[in-house]
Design a protein around this motif. Sequence first.
Motif, PDB file in Angstrom:
ATOM      1  N   ASP A 289       5.847 135.621 136.324  1.00  8.36           N
ATOM      2  CA  ASP A 289       4.661 135.678 137.143  1.00  8.36           C
ATOM      3  C   ASP A 289       4.135 134.540 137.395  1.00  8.36           C
ATOM      4  N   ALA A 290       4.570 133.242 136.979  1.00 11.48           N
ATOM      5  CA  ALA A 290       4.081 131.957 137.410  1.00 11.48           C
ATOM      6  C   ALA A 290       4.432 131.362 138.601  1.00 11.48           C
ATOM      7  N   ASP A 291       5.510 132.119 139.170  1.00  7.47           N
ATOM      8  CA  ASP A 291       5.812 131.699 140.594  1.00  7.47           C
ATOM      9  C   ASP A 291       5.124 132.218 141.538  1.00  7.47           C
ATOM     10  N   GLN A 292       4.866 131.183 142.398  1.00  7.47           N
ATOM     11  CA  GLN A 292       4.086 131.522 143.587  1.00  7.47           C
ATOM     12  C   GLN A 292       4.458 132.402 144.563  1.00  7.47           C
ATOM     13  N   LEU A 293       5.746 132.464 144.652  1.00 12.04           N
ATOM     14  CA  LEU A 293       6.710 133.291 145.341  1.00 12.04           C
ATOM     15  C   LEU A 293       6.877 134.677 144.574  1.00 12.04           C
ATOM     16  N   PRO A 294       6.194 135.812 144.513  1.00  9.59           N
ATOM     17  CA  PRO A 294       6.392 136.762 143.735  1.00  9.59           C
ATOM     18  C   PRO A 294       7.816 137.458 143.769  1.00  9.59           C
ATOM     19  N   ALA A 295       8.167 137.293 144.893  1.00  8.32           N
ATOM     20  CA  ALA A 295       9.768 138.082 144.890  1.00  8.32           C
ATOM     21  C   ALA A 295      10.805 136.964 144.462  1.00  8.32           C
ATOM     22  N   ARG A 296      10.470 135.694 144.295  1.00  9.80           N
ATOM     23  CA  ARG A 296      11.362 134.651 143.709  1.00  9.80           C
ATOM     24  C   ARG A 296      11.385 135.151 142.182  1.00  9.80           C
ATOM     25  N   GLY A 297      10.045 134.874 141.909  1.00 12.07           N
ATOM     26  CA  GLY A 297       9.493 134.929 140.495  1.00 12.07           C
ATOM     27  C   GLY A 297      10.118 136.220 139.666  1.00 12.07           C
ATOM     28  N   ALA A 298      10.227 137.302 140.322  1.00 11.15           N
ATOM     29  CA  ALA A 298      10.701 138.540 139.878  1.00 11.15           C
ATOM     30  C   ALA A 298      12.111 138.592 139.720  1.00 11.15           C
ATOM     31  N   LEU A 299      12.892 138.067 140.426  1.00 10.73           N
ATOM     32  CA  LEU A 299      14.305 138.189 140.605  1.00 10.73           C
ATOM     33  C   LEU A 299      15.039 137.754 139.172  1.00 10.73           C
ATOM     34  N   GLY A 300      14.837 136.653 138.483  1.00  8.90           N
ATOM     35  CA  GLY A 300      15.296 136.601 137.141  1.00  8.90           C
ATOM     36  C   GLY A 300      14.598 137.483 136.201  1.00  8.90           C
ATOM     37  N   THR A 301      13.446 137.990 136.100  1.00  6.87           N
ATOM     38  CA  THR A 301      12.896 139.015 135.196  1.00  6.87           C
ATOM     39  C   THR A 301      13.863 140.126 135.226  1.00  6.87           C
ATOM     40  N   ARG A 302      14.316 140.797 136.394  1.00  5.38           N
ATOM     41  CA  ARG A 302      14.886 141.990 136.536  1.00  5.38           C
ATOM     42  C   ARG A 302      16.276 141.645 136.048  1.00  5.38           C
ATOM     43  N   VAL A 303      16.936 140.467 136.303  1.00  3.47           N
ATOM     44  CA  VAL A 303      18.445 140.142 135.721  1.00  3.47           C
ATOM     45  C   VAL A 303      18.076 140.037 134.090  1.00  3.47           C
ATOM     46  N   ARG A 304      16.951 139.600 133.648  1.00  2.41           N
ATOM     47  CA  ARG A 304      17.229 139.650 132.363  1.00  2.41           C
ATOM     48  C   ARG A 304      16.952 140.836 131.525  1.00  2.41           C
ATOM     49  N   ASP A 305      16.196 141.918 132.199  1.00  2.00           N
ATOM     50  CA  ASP A 305      16.041 143.167 131.827  1.00  2.00           C
ATOM     51  C   ASP A 305      17.491 143.929 131.733  1.00  2.00           C
TER      52      ASP A 305
END
Length: 492
Positions: A289-305
Amino acid sequence: MTTSQHDPETPAADGACCGVSACCTTGEQAADPRQTIHQAKTDSGCGCIADRLPVAVIGAGPVGLAAAAQLAERGLDFVVLEAGDQAAASIAEWKHVRLFSPWRYNTDAAARRMLEGTGWTAPDLDALPTGGDLIEHYLRPLAALPQIADRLRFGVRVEAITRDGYDRLRSNGRDDAAFLLRLNGGQELRARAVIDASGTWTRPNVLGATGLPAYGEAEFADHITHALPDVLGPDRKRFAGKHSLVVGAGHSAATTLLALAELANDDPGTQITWAIRGGDAARTYGGGDADQLPARGALGTRVRDLVESGQIRLLTGFFTHALTSTTAGIEVTSSGGHAVIVDEIVAATGFRPDHSITAELRLSWDPIMGTTPALAPLIDPNEHSCGTVPPHGVDELTHPETGYYAIGVKSYGRAPTFLLATGYEQARSVVAALAGDWEAARKVELELPETGVCSSNLAPAGAPAGLATGISGGLLAQPLALTDASGGGCCA
């Protein structure tokens, strides 16, 4: 700093005409294929000078075309040499992938001004384009502008660059000599300066963790694909129902992992293993969520899940060393002795620049990253993310060889922290310097979106559909609709 500007009335050493020994009308096609395809006009005496030659731009991708737009706007003669059969030929190979940066970061200011003069309307600045969108709605119209199209040559590959009449050893009068570009087909081109925006896409890193090919890598080349295969499109049959190994910890690896996870939803026989050299995947999981590009910030979050749910098997501390054949498949062994048996391998291990064409130029490269020594500490991935790279331009891109500049992702060497906005600013600064406008060249301004870590990240619920990742830290993403660990729907 030594610049590429010189007094046009001063003859070069040895009585040569600024290093140019033979001239013809600008744009003239020579009958002898060994002659130039684009040279300067000649007047009486020493009227044929390097400053009257075009600037040679290598590569018609986003940054090369941005340089062309900047040159055209300043009224400088130029020619763009593209090895492919279309503008942005490399992007066409990952046109299925969605960029994690919205349109506002993906167009050059001079290019926009030129396009808007024809009635072109910019896309929604907050939308995330695919590579195909970038070509269709921006790069193809830009390349078709008469100011650029008339100077764009397709199917032209630069095989070597030198100084006309000079090898790397010879010094006297060197800075006044024209550049000589040897092209495929035996043609040559003389230029006053070279802007090398040829990128790195055609030079993927090897699978081996040491920088050397893994044992057996060549033998199993038919089962190894490099970054960003179209898993949900033409490459679907290659991966469906197979056990795939993805090697790499960057955005390209994350994008492929998510595409494979979507494929596995349709074909439960699809298995996914992910191998990284690090002790954990925190760098890939990124800023969230700290990433100012939401699409970039969510990429790793989804891989982690997906890793935590067991849909992706993660192997840490894995240094690919050898590939061998077994009755069950390809055994991929780490230098530590760990092994996994798979059917297909995706080597998302990054890219590197090709400096071989400039062997006769006097260039200075950082020994670690393969960029200029002045730029290296500014983009070091050990210190910087995509969003914390400081502004830089012609001063940081200058080599001992006056008039040669590598810009775009090639300028970053092996550093995976490049964004298109950075390349556009490089192009603007370099062209301003070539025009003699040093005030503009050195007024470098760049605002980049912050990220927790540059080597990964994806789009949270409610964001525009599409994953996001980057080629050499740059850009990309692929439309998916994944299912979360609880079984509910998860929008990209």
